[in-house]
Design an enzyme around this catalytic site. Structure first.
Site, PDB file in Angstrom:
ATOM      1  CG  HIS A  64      29.598   5.131 -55.253  1.00  0.00           C
ATOM      2  ND1 HIS A  64      30.565   4.828 -56.188  1.00  0.00           N
ATOM      3  CD2 HIS A  64      28.450   5.279 -55.947  1.00  0.00           C
ATOM      4  CE1 HIS A  64      30.019   4.830 -57.399  1.00  0.00           C
ATOM      5  NE2 HIS A  64      28.738   5.089 -57.285  1.00  0.00           N
ATOM      6  NE  ARG A 101      26.666   8.453 -63.259  1.00  0.00           N
ATOM      7  CZ  ARG A 101      26.375   7.258 -63.737  1.00  0.00           C
ATOM      8  NH1 ARG A 101      27.261   6.595 -64.461  1.00  0.00           N
ATOM      9  NH2 ARG A 101      25.193   6.716 -63.536  1.00  0.00           N
ATOM     10  CB  CYS A 111      23.800   8.158 -59.471  1.00  0.00           C
ATOM     11  SG  CYS A 111      25.341   7.243 -59.614  1.00  0.00           S
TER      12      CYS A 111
END
Lengths: 208, 273, 154, 103
Positions: B186, B230, B234
């Site tokens: 990211h 979430r 991850c």
């Protein structure tokens, strides 16, 4: 699957005072934050949060901290020492098995167990067989890898080393150390090499 | 007899002028990514999260727990019981607890103080069962009430500034057998895992897209995932150790993401692969 | 607020449900046998088409079958079916490579437009086939939908 | 366990009313295995009935291939004040019915 040996290429992160520039107080708070926020679950030990020396250095670098280039080169050379060539001198295995490894992203998570067969997850980051639409772009396309480069000793060694420990070329590479970190076995790496180099492999046959 | 029928069907197939969808040249990336965009639009309307949000609204009003109280006096930062737009301003610093809390940790505070439900009971509950299922439904209701609101996290308090810095370190923290950090995936524009675009969370646009679209309903497993779920998954795929539900590392990361996304729009609950 | 009345008006378990719960009626009996039961049991597209009575269906462009070119995930594939053929009584939806090809059948009265939208599961990339029965005859169209593996697969 | 909620939205569109429904249902095909390897039994909606003021206007026969928490959109001839009812029945005999008034 032999237990994961934390390749102690360098002193465990917590020990080296390679703190980020100028904020020892925040460092202490951060270490404490990590310590109270993570736990062991299944095969994922809490110790996974202890950084290796190059992990610590690359974290600082990528966060925009100033890092001494000499230190980077020093740690890269240390990573070179971790390379293990194939024990029988044979680089190429069975490309059909290699394809399965490239497609599978399983293994080493806390929802896996010790006998889960680890995958390589290559398609997460690379294009390989052009017919496979679902591929990532974090790594370069490997389509036609063997077809384009041939399979001289030099090329085989380069590819093997990239898979075994890409940090030996580029210390902060995004690519995991599939061999050095014990993610894939030597045979699995041979099979992935087969998938890359075998003329029968769709990586080469479907390359346009 | 059967043979003839198979022939008949295949003959028909040949005759059709099916709008053949055109052999996708494998490397024809843009056409493929546009096709995926079209797919996402087609499933955007009718988000099954609505079903959970309906139940969540009931749970918000229903007395529960040892103190047999509802959550209608829970203060999510805009005053007791105010839900409209509350999620768009979280995480935030809460004077009453002296801590920075995200939506789920703040709800645990309310569950404990108002209803007498022990925080640890929620933390220890398996995902999508028991207390965590109640949490999912209440979260679905509350984030629906922030849909379309501006992401506006108040960074003025020193504790928020500190959590931002700690979150930033967590975001760049490479560790574990894969040497991954959040930034590995990211940290740059245009990166993709398989066909899954990865927002660049270090920049406003990517952070707003990432932070503003979770919690979301995941079609692949028909599950509603809160932000904590979430983040948990991850870390799981990064091959780190597991973060404790609602722990400070997850809140610090949330502050880093939300603050980076300030000015964006909450599109929650989202609908995802 | 619209949402709250809907909840209030809801009726819980139907009569059948309560009978089941009390064990008076065996679940097998209560299974509302679908009119097209054997078509649903059929495996291949050919068998299912035959069971629906549509094996001789003529190709037609008057059936609008809207489905994505690529579905990022096979669990939820949005399908829109519309028949422009007059006197449409039935539209049937098939996914050729699913374990059972027939996915759904819709029966229309003159009070409903011959148009529906729903979402189906697809095990793999496959042709999606729509069959329409109008004026006692069968018509058919199809479209290929590619299903891809989205995330890290791990 | 009692059936989850059903959400129905109706919008007048000239002579007809567009109805969009979301139903809470696992839609298990009976072909899936849980994490410990045993098969999850089939549990899916087999029949859906739509009616206007009590008169059936549309029926659907479904299989486990319809997605979990099914979405269903259709159009019926109706006008403001009419009552649209949607009812589903599944292979276990469970059922759920919702009625809304067209506004």
């Amino acid at each position: 699957m032999k237990p994961i040996t934390l390749a102690l290429a360098g002193v465990l992160g917590f020990a080296t005072p390679l703190a980020w520039a100028g904020n020892a107080d925040l460092d202490a708070k951060f270490k404490e934050l990590v310590d109270r926020s993570f736990k062991t679950t299944g095969i994922a030990q809490k110790e996974r949060m202890i950084q290796l020396d190059f992990q610590k250095l690359c974290s600082a670098l990528e966060a925009g901290e100033k890092v001494d280039p000499k230190k980077i080169e020093e740690l890269r050379q240390a990573q070179e020492q971790t390379i293990r060539w194939p024990s029988d001198g044979k680089f190429l295995g069975n490309w059909k098995e290699g394809e399965k490894i490239a497609q599978s992203g399983r293994g080493l998570t806390w929802t896996d167990n010790p006998d889960t067969v680890n995958g390589g997850g290559c398609y997460n980051c690379h294009q390989m067989d052009q017919k496979e639409l679902s591929y990532g772009n974090i790594g370069p396309s490997l389509s036609g890898y063997g077809k384009l480069r041939g399979n001289s000793e030099e090329v085989l060694k380069y590819a093997w080393r990239q898979i075994w420990n890409s940090k030996s070329f580029n210390l902060c590479s995004s690519m995991p150390r599939f061999g050095d970190a014990g993610i894939l076995t030597e045979q699995q790496i041979k099979d992935v090499m087969g998938y890359l180099f075998d003329p029968e492999s769709p990586v080469n046959k479907n390359h346009k | 007899m059967f043979k003839k029928q198979v022939l008949a069907v295949s003959l028909i197939a040949a005759v059709w002028n099916i709008t053949s969808f055109g052999a996708f040249a494998a490397n024809d990336e843009d056409a493929r990514l546009k096709a995926i965009e079209a797919y996402r639009k087609q499933i955007a309307d009718g988000n099954p999260s609505d079903l959970l949000a309906m139940e969540g609204e009931e749970l918000w009003r229903t007395p529960y727990g040892p103190k047999n109280q509802s959550l209608e006096r829970c203060d999510l930062g805009l005053g007791p019981g105010v839900v409209k737009g509350a999620a768009a301003k979280l995480p935030r610093y809460f004077p009453d607890t002296g801590k920075v809390e995200d939506l789920e940790s703040r709800l645990m505070t309310c569950m404990e103080q108002l209803q007498g439900v022990e925080r640890q009971k929620v933390i220890d509950s398996p995902w999508r069962k028991g207390e965590k299922l109640r949490m999912d439904k209440i979260v679905a209701y509350i984030v629906t009430e922030s849909n379309g609101e501006k992401i506006e996290v108040d960074m003025s308090h020193p504790k928020m500034k500190e959590m931002y810095e700690l979150g930033k370190r967590m975001f760049f923290y490479r560790t574990g057998p894969f040497d991954f950090s959040c930034a590995t995936c990211h940290g740059k524009d245009g990166q993709r895992i398989r066909l899954q675009e990865l927002p660049n969370i270090t920049k406003q646009e990517g952070a707003a897209a990432g932070w503003g679209s979770w919690p979301a309903y995941r079609v692949s497993n028909s599950q509603f995932w809160t932000m904590q779920m979430r983040l948990n998954d991850c870390f799981r795929q990064q091959r780190t150790a597991e973060p404790i539900y609602g722990s400070d590392a997850t809140i610090a990361l949330s502050v880093y993401m939300a603050a980076n996304g300030n000015g964006g729009v909450m599109l929650t609950p989202g609908i995802k692969r | 607020m619209q949402r709250r009345e809907v909840l209030k008006a809801g009726v819980g378990l139907g009569v059948f449900g309560t009978l089941i719960a009390s064990g008076l009626v065996q679940p097998r009996l209560a299974h509302a046998a679908r009119q097209m039961e054997n078509a649903f049991q059929a495996k291949s597209l050919e068998e299912a088409l035959k069971a629906v009575g549509a094996s001789g269906a003529a190709a037609s462009n008057d059936i609008v079958l809207t489905a994505p070119d690529i579905a990022e995930n096979g669990a939820v594939v949005p399908i829109e079916l519309e028949s422009k053929l007059p006197n449409t009584e039935m539209i049937a939806l098939f996914v050729e490579k699913n374990p059972n090809a027939l996915s759904a059948v819709f029966h229309f009265t003159p009070e409903a437009l011959p148009r529906v939208k729903t979402r189906v599961k697809m095990g793999q990339s496959s042709d999606v086939v729509a069959v329409v029965k109008a004026g006692g005859k069968y018509y058919m169209t199809k479209k290929e939908v590619k299903v891809t593996l989205g995330g890290c697969g791990g | 366990m009692a059936a989850g909620p059903m959400r129905i939205r109706a919008k007048i569109d000239g002579e007809t009313v567009n109805v969009r429904a979301l139903m809470s249902h696992p839609m298990e095909t009976g072909l899936r295995k849980d994490s410990s390897g045993n098969t999850i039994p089939a549990h899916y909606i087999t029949e859906v009935t739509a009616s206007v003021n009590g008169k059936t206007v549309l029926t659907a026969e479904w299989s486990g291939a319809i997605s979990t928490n099914p979405y269903f959109e259709f159009d019926v001839k109706a006008k403001a004040g009419d009552k649209i009812t949607l009812k589903w029945v599944d292979n276990k005999g469970e059922s759920k019915e919702e009625t809304i008034e067209v506004k």
